[in-house]
Design a protein around this motif. Structure first.
Motif, mmCIF file in Angstrom:
data_model
loop_
_atom_site.group_PDB
_atom_site.id
_atom_site.type_symbol
_atom_site.label_atom_id
_atom_site.label_comp_id
_atom_site.label_asym_id
_atom_site.label_seq_id
_atom_site.Cartn_x
_atom_site.Cartn_y
_atom_site.Cartn_z
ATOM 1 N N ILE A 13 0.843 -1.199 0.000
ATOM 2 C CA ILE A 13 0.000 0.000 0.000
ATOM 3 C C ILE A 13 0.880 1.252 0.000
ATOM 4 O O ILE A 13 0.624 2.209 -0.740
ATOM 5 C CB ILE A 13 -0.969 -0.016 1.201
ATOM 6 C CG1 ILE A 13 -2.005 -1.127 1.033
ATOM 7 C CG2 ILE A 13 -1.655 1.335 1.374
ATOM 8 C CD1 ILE A 13 -2.856 -1.362 2.259
ATOM 9 N N TYR A 14 1.917 1.245 0.813
ATOM 10 C CA TYR A 14 2.842 2.386 0.854
ATOM 11 C C TYR A 14 3.515 2.577 -0.504
ATOM 12 O O TYR A 14 3.644 3.705 -0.983
ATOM 13 C CB TYR A 14 3.886 2.159 1.946
ATOM 14 C CG TYR A 14 4.908 3.255 2.051
ATOM 15 C CD1 TYR A 14 4.574 4.505 2.550
ATOM 16 C CD2 TYR A 14 6.222 3.049 1.642
ATOM 17 C CE1 TYR A 14 5.501 5.514 2.644
ATOM 18 C CE2 TYR A 14 7.160 4.055 1.732
ATOM 19 C CZ TYR A 14 6.795 5.288 2.233
ATOM 20 O OH TYR A 14 7.715 6.280 2.313
ATOM 21 N N LEU A 15 3.937 1.510 -1.140
ATOM 22 C CA LEU A 15 4.589 1.589 -2.450
ATOM 23 C C LEU A 15 3.633 2.165 -3.493
ATOM 24 O O LEU A 15 4.030 3.021 -4.300
ATOM 25 C CB LEU A 15 5.085 0.204 -2.868
ATOM 26 C CG LEU A 15 5.935 0.119 -4.113
ATOM 27 C CD1 LEU A 15 7.232 0.886 -3.915
ATOM 28 C CD2 LEU A 15 6.234 -1.332 -4.435
ATOM 29 N N VAL A 16 2.378 1.734 -3.483
ATOM 30 C CA VAL A 16 1.391 2.257 -4.426
ATOM 31 C C VAL A 16 1.153 3.745 -4.172
ATOM 32 O O VAL A 16 1.067 4.542 -5.118
ATOM 33 C CB VAL A 16 0.079 1.449 -4.325
ATOM 34 C CG1 VAL A 16 -1.066 2.155 -5.050
ATOM 35 C CG2 VAL A 16 0.271 0.057 -4.875
ATOM 36 N N VAL A 17 1.068 4.156 -2.924
ATOM 37 C CA VAL A 17 0.848 5.571 -2.601
ATOM 38 C C VAL A 17 2.044 6.411 -3.055
ATOM 39 O O VAL A 17 1.871 7.481 -3.645
ATOM 40 C CB VAL A 17 0.585 5.750 -1.087
ATOM 41 C CG1 VAL A 17 0.646 7.214 -0.691
ATOM 42 C CG2 VAL A 17 -0.754 5.159 -0.721
ATOM 43 N N VAL A 18 3.251 5.950 -2.819
ATOM 44 C CA VAL A 18 4.443 6.712 -3.208
ATOM 45 C C VAL A 18 4.534 6.835 -4.727
ATOM 46 O O VAL A 18 4.779 7.932 -5.263
ATOM 47 C CB VAL A 18 5.713 6.052 -2.629
ATOM 48 C CG1 VAL A 18 6.963 6.606 -3.274
ATOM 49 C CG2 VAL A 18 5.769 6.263 -1.134
ATOM 50 N N ILE A 19 4.336 5.739 -5.442
ATOM 51 C CA ILE A 19 4.397 5.794 -6.906
ATOM 52 C C ILE A 19 3.254 6.656 -7.443
ATOM 53 O O ILE A 19 3.446 7.466 -8.357
ATOM 54 C CB ILE A 19 4.363 4.375 -7.494
ATOM 55 C CG1 ILE A 19 5.680 3.656 -7.174
ATOM 56 C CG2 ILE A 19 4.139 4.405 -8.997
ATOM 57 C CD1 ILE A 19 5.709 2.198 -7.559
ATOM 58 N N GLY A 20 2.066 6.515 -6.863
ATOM 59 C CA GLY A 20 0.936 7.342 -7.299
ATOM 60 C C GLY A 20 1.173 8.821 -7.057
ATOM 61 O O GLY A 20 0.848 9.655 -7.910
ATOM 62 N N PHE A 21 1.734 9.153 -5.912
ATOM 63 C CA PHE A 21 2.030 10.558 -5.634
ATOM 64 C C PHE A 21 3.080 11.104 -6.606
ATOM 65 O O PHE A 21 2.950 12.223 -7.104
ATOM 66 C CB PHE A 21 2.516 10.731 -4.195
ATOM 67 C CG PHE A 21 2.888 12.140 -3.864
ATOM 68 C CD1 PHE A 21 1.915 13.086 -3.617
ATOM 69 C CD2 PHE A 21 4.220 12.527 -3.825
ATOM 70 C CE1 PHE A 21 2.247 14.398 -3.331
ATOM 71 C CE2 PHE A 21 4.560 13.833 -3.539
ATOM 72 C CZ PHE A 21 3.576 14.775 -3.286
ATOM 73 N N SER A 22 4.101 10.324 -6.876
ATOM 74 C CA SER A 22 5.161 10.774 -7.787
ATOM 75 C C SER A 22 4.615 11.003 -9.193
ATOM 76 O O SER A 22 4.867 12.048 -9.808
ATOM 77 C CB SER A 22 6.292 9.748 -7.826
ATOM 78 O OG SER A 22 6.822 9.541 -6.556
ATOM 79 N N VAL A 23 3.882 10.030 -9.709
ATOM 80 C CA VAL A 23 3.310 10.174 -11.049
ATOM 81 C C VAL A 23 2.296 11.312 -11.066
ATOM 82 O O VAL A 23 2.257 12.107 -12.021
ATOM 83 C CB VAL A 23 2.693 8.827 -11.500
ATOM 84 C CG1 VAL A 23 1.878 9.001 -12.776
ATOM 85 C CG2 VAL A 23 3.774 7.792 -11.697
ATOM 86 N N GLY A 24 1.488 11.431 -10.028
ATOM 87 C CA GLY A 24 0.508 12.509 -9.957
ATOM 88 C C GLY A 24 1.149 13.890 -9.914
ATOM 89 O O GLY A 24 0.664 14.825 -10.555
ATOM 90 N N ALA A 25 2.249 14.030 -9.173
ATOM 91 C CA ALA A 25 2.926 15.333 -9.097
ATOM 92 C C ALA A 25 3.523 15.723 -10.440
ATOM 93 O O ALA A 25 3.423 16.886 -10.869
ATOM 94 C CB ALA A 25 4.009 15.288 -8.020
ATOM 95 N N VAL A 26 4.130 14.759 -11.132
ATOM 96 C CA VAL A 26 4.710 15.055 -12.451
ATOM 97 C C VAL A 26 3.603 15.383 -13.450
ATOM 98 O O VAL A 26 3.716 16.332 -14.243
ATOM 99 C CB VAL A 26 5.579 13.874 -12.934
ATOM 100 C CG1 VAL A 26 5.985 14.054 -14.374
ATOM 101 C CG2 VAL A 26 6.802 13.741 -12.050
ATOM 102 N N ALA A 27 2.519 14.617 -13.421
ATOM 103 C CA ALA A 27 1.408 14.876 -14.343
ATOM 104 C C ALA A 27 0.752 16.219 -14.053
ATOM 105 O O ALA A 27 0.424 16.972 -14.980
ATOM 106 C CB ALA A 27 0.384 13.742 -14.241
ATOM 107 N N ALA A 28 0.557 16.557 -12.780
ATOM 108 C CA ALA A 28 -0.051 17.841 -12.432
ATOM 109 C C ALA A 28 0.831 19.002 -12.863
ATOM 110 O O ALA A 28 0.324 20.016 -13.362
ATOM 111 C CB ALA A 28 -0.320 17.895 -10.932
#
Length: 131
Positions: A13-28
Motif C-alpha cells: 500500500i505504501y509503495l502504491v501511494v508513493v508511486i501514485g504521488f510521484s506520477v501525480g505530481a509530475v502529471a499535475a
C-alpha cells in the motif's frame, strides 16, 4: 518467523501511494504548468546573472584551489568522525582496544596537526584572498 502475503500488505500500500504521488505530481506539473515559451525563459540561468559571452571561457585558477582545499578539509572530517564516534574515554565496549587508545589518540592529533599545517600554509600563500 512466518511470513505470509498479508504481512507485506502495508508495504505494498505504501509503495502504491508513493508511486501514485510521484506520477501525480509530475502529471499535475505538466498539465497545470505554463506553456508560453519566450526568449527570456529559454535563456540559460547562471546564478541569477544574465549570461555574457561564450560559455567555454576559462575559470580563474583560484576557483580550483578553493575547490581542492574544500575537498581536503572535507575529507579530514570523513576520517575524524568515525574516530570521534567510536572513541569512548575509559568505558567498556569501545571499538578501540584499551591498549591502543592512547596511540590512536596521538595518531589523530598528528593527523590534525598536519591539517593545521596545510591550512596555515594555504593561508600564508594567500589562497583565501580574492581580488
Amino acid at each position: 518467523m512466518d511470513f505470509t502475503l498479508s504481512t507485506f500488505y502495508p508495504l505494498f500500500i505504501y509503495l502504491v501511494v508513493v508511486i501514485g504521488f510521484s506520477v501525480g505530481a509530475v502529471a499535475a506539473a505538466h498539465v497545470m504548468g505554463p506553456r508560453k515559451r519566450t526568449p527570456v525563459k529559454q535563456m540559460p540561468y547562471e546564478s541569477g546573472m544574465d549570461p555574457i559571452g561564450n560559455a567555454r571561457q576559462r575559470f580563474d585558477v583560484r576557483f580550483y584551489l578553493v575547490a581542492i582545499l574544500f575537498l581536503v578539509f572535507d575529507l579530514e572530517l570523513l576520517f575524524l568522525y568515525p574516530w570521534s564516534a567510536t572513541y569512548q574515554d575509559g568505558r567498556e565496549g569501545s571499538i578501540i582496544p584499551a591498549a591502543f587508545r592512547e596511540v590512536v589518540f596521538w595518531e589523530v592529533m598528528a593527523f590534525l596537526a598536519s591539517v593545521v599545517v596545510a591550512y596555515v600554509y594555504a593561508w600564508r600563500k594567500g589562497v583565501f584572498k580574492w581580488r
